[in-house]
Design a protein around this motif. Structure first.
Motif, mmCIF file in Angstrom:
data_model
loop_
_atom_site.group_PDB
_atom_site.id
_atom_site.type_symbol
_atom_site.label_atom_id
_atom_site.label_comp_id
_atom_site.label_asym_id
_atom_site.label_seq_id
_atom_site.Cartn_x
_atom_site.Cartn_y
_atom_site.Cartn_z
ATOM 1 N N UNK A 1 0.852 -1.164 0.000
ATOM 2 C CA UNK A 1 0.000 0.000 0.000
ATOM 3 C C UNK A 1 0.906 1.238 0.000
ATOM 4 N N UNK A 2 0.594 2.195 -0.837
ATOM 5 C CA UNK A 2 1.431 3.390 -0.937
ATOM 6 C C UNK A 2 1.143 4.355 0.215
ATOM 7 N N UNK A 3 2.054 5.280 0.431
ATOM 8 C CA UNK A 3 1.913 6.254 1.511
ATOM 9 C C UNK A 3 0.731 7.183 1.268
ATOM 10 N N UNK A 4 0.464 7.509 -0.012
ATOM 11 C CA UNK A 4 -0.681 8.365 -0.335
ATOM 12 C C UNK A 4 -2.001 7.687 0.023
ATOM 13 N N UNK A 5 -2.089 6.394 -0.231
ATOM 14 C CA UNK A 5 -3.310 5.651 0.087
ATOM 15 C C UNK A 5 -3.516 5.575 1.600
ATOM 16 N N UNK A 6 -2.431 5.400 2.351
ATOM 17 C CA UNK A 6 -2.542 5.363 3.807
ATOM 18 C C UNK A 6 -2.997 6.710 4.368
ATOM 19 N N UNK A 7 -2.427 7.791 3.872
ATOM 20 C CA UNK A 7 -2.820 9.131 4.325
ATOM 21 C C UNK A 7 -4.271 9.403 3.964
ATOM 22 N N UNK A 8 -4.665 9.028 2.752
ATOM 23 C CA UNK A 8 -6.044 9.214 2.314
ATOM 24 C C UNK A 8 -7.003 8.434 3.212
ATOM 25 N N UNK A 9 -6.691 7.180 3.512
ATOM 26 C CA UNK A 9 -7.546 6.353 4.363
ATOM 27 C C UNK A 9 -7.633 6.947 5.773
ATOM 28 N N UNK B 1 -7.272 10.179 6.661
ATOM 29 C CA UNK B 1 -8.066 11.409 6.619
ATOM 30 C C UNK B 1 -9.546 11.091 6.452
ATOM 31 N N UNK B 2 -9.869 10.158 5.586
ATOM 32 C CA UNK B 2 -11.272 9.786 5.366
ATOM 33 C C UNK B 2 -11.867 9.185 6.638
ATOM 34 N N UNK B 3 -11.121 8.351 7.330
ATOM 35 C CA UNK B 3 -11.653 7.745 8.555
ATOM 36 C C UNK B 3 -11.850 8.804 9.649
ATOM 37 N N UNK B 4 -10.947 9.771 9.760
ATOM 38 C CA UNK B 4 -11.127 10.849 10.728
ATOM 39 C C UNK B 4 -12.329 11.718 10.387
ATOM 40 N N UNK B 5 -12.522 12.040 9.116
ATOM 41 C CA UNK B 5 -13.678 12.837 8.710
ATOM 42 C C UNK B 5 -14.986 12.078 8.934
ATOM 43 N N UNK B 6 -14.973 10.780 8.684
ATOM 44 C CA UNK B 6 -16.174 9.975 8.920
ATOM 45 C C UNK B 6 -16.509 9.930 10.405
ATOM 46 N N UNK B 7 -15.493 9.782 11.256
ATOM 47 C CA UNK B 7 -15.723 9.766 12.697
ATOM 48 C C UNK B 7 -16.237 11.122 13.177
ATOM 49 N N UNK B 8 -15.672 12.188 12.671
ATOM 50 C CA UNK B 8 -16.114 13.526 13.049
ATOM 51 C C UNK B 8 -17.541 13.787 12.580
ATOM 52 N N UNK B 9 -17.893 13.363 11.387
ATOM 53 C CA UNK B 9 -19.261 13.523 10.879
ATOM 54 C C UNK B 9 -20.251 12.711 11.712
ATOM 55 N N UNK B 10 -19.882 11.495 12.055
ATOM 56 C CA UNK B 10 -20.740 10.665 12.891
ATOM 57 C C UNK B 10 -20.963 11.286 14.261
ATOM 58 N N UNK B 11 -19.922 11.858 14.835
ATOM 59 C CA UNK B 11 -20.042 12.520 16.126
ATOM 60 C C UNK B 11 -20.938 13.753 16.033
ATOM 61 N N UNK B 12 -20.848 14.505 14.940
ATOM 62 C CA UNK B 12 -21.692 15.682 14.752
ATOM 63 C C UNK B 12 -23.166 15.287 14.628
ATOM 64 N N UNK B 13 -23.449 14.240 13.884
ATOM 65 C CA UNK B 13 -24.830 13.773 13.720
ATOM 66 C C UNK B 13 -25.378 13.276 15.052
ATOM 67 N N UNK B 14 -24.584 12.517 15.781
ATOM 68 C CA UNK B 14 -25.001 12.013 17.090
ATOM 69 C C UNK B 14 -25.280 13.162 18.053
ATOM 70 N N UNK B 15 -24.412 14.155 18.061
ATOM 71 C CA UNK B 15 -24.581 15.308 18.939
ATOM 72 C C UNK B 15 -25.851 16.085 18.594
ATOM 73 N N UNK B 16 -26.123 16.271 17.312
ATOM 74 C CA UNK B 16 -27.330 16.977 16.874
ATOM 75 C C UNK B 16 -28.593 16.204 17.260
ATOM 76 N N UNK B 17 -28.577 14.895 17.133
ATOM 77 C CA UNK B 17 -29.733 14.088 17.524
ATOM 78 C C UNK B 17 -29.981 14.166 19.025
ATOM 79 N N UNK B 18 -28.926 14.141 19.818
ATOM 80 C CA UNK B 18 -29.086 14.275 21.272
ATOM 81 C C UNK B 18 -29.617 15.652 21.634
ATOM 82 N N UNK B 19 -29.137 16.702 20.952
ATOM 83 C CA UNK B 19 -29.597 18.051 21.252
ATOM 84 C C UNK B 19 -31.083 18.183 20.950
#
Length: 74
Positions: free
Chosen positions: A1-9, A11-29
């Motif tokens: 696996x190349x370094x670009x693919x690892x960095x991309x994966x 960043x995408x996983x961090x953005x997905x986790x952050x989006x999930x946390x935002x949706x969860x927080x909005x639903x609780x609010x």
């Protein structure tokens, strides 16, 4: 696996986790926040009392002085 693919994966996983946390927080609010009242707001032109009444009422009688008032439009 190349370094670009690892960095991309990473960043995408961090953005997905952050989006999930935002949706969860909005639903609780929304679930635990105060519900918006479906009442109309009136202000007496005679005594200045601000009060609420049902949505289906166009004109409401002031409980303090008895004058009929129109709803406040925002």
């Amino acid at each position: 696996m190349s370094i670009e693919a690892l960095i991309f994966a990473y960043v995408v996983s961090l953005l997905a986790a952050l989006s999930g946390l935002a949706v969860y927080s909005e639903l609780r609010r929304r679930r635990f926040g105060p519900a918006s009242a479906e009442d109309r707001i009136f202000r007496c032109e005679n005594c200045g009392l601000v009060y609420t009444d049902d949505v289906d009422v166009d004109r409401s009688r002031c409980s303090q002085c008895g004058r009929l008032n129109d709803a406040i439009e925002f």
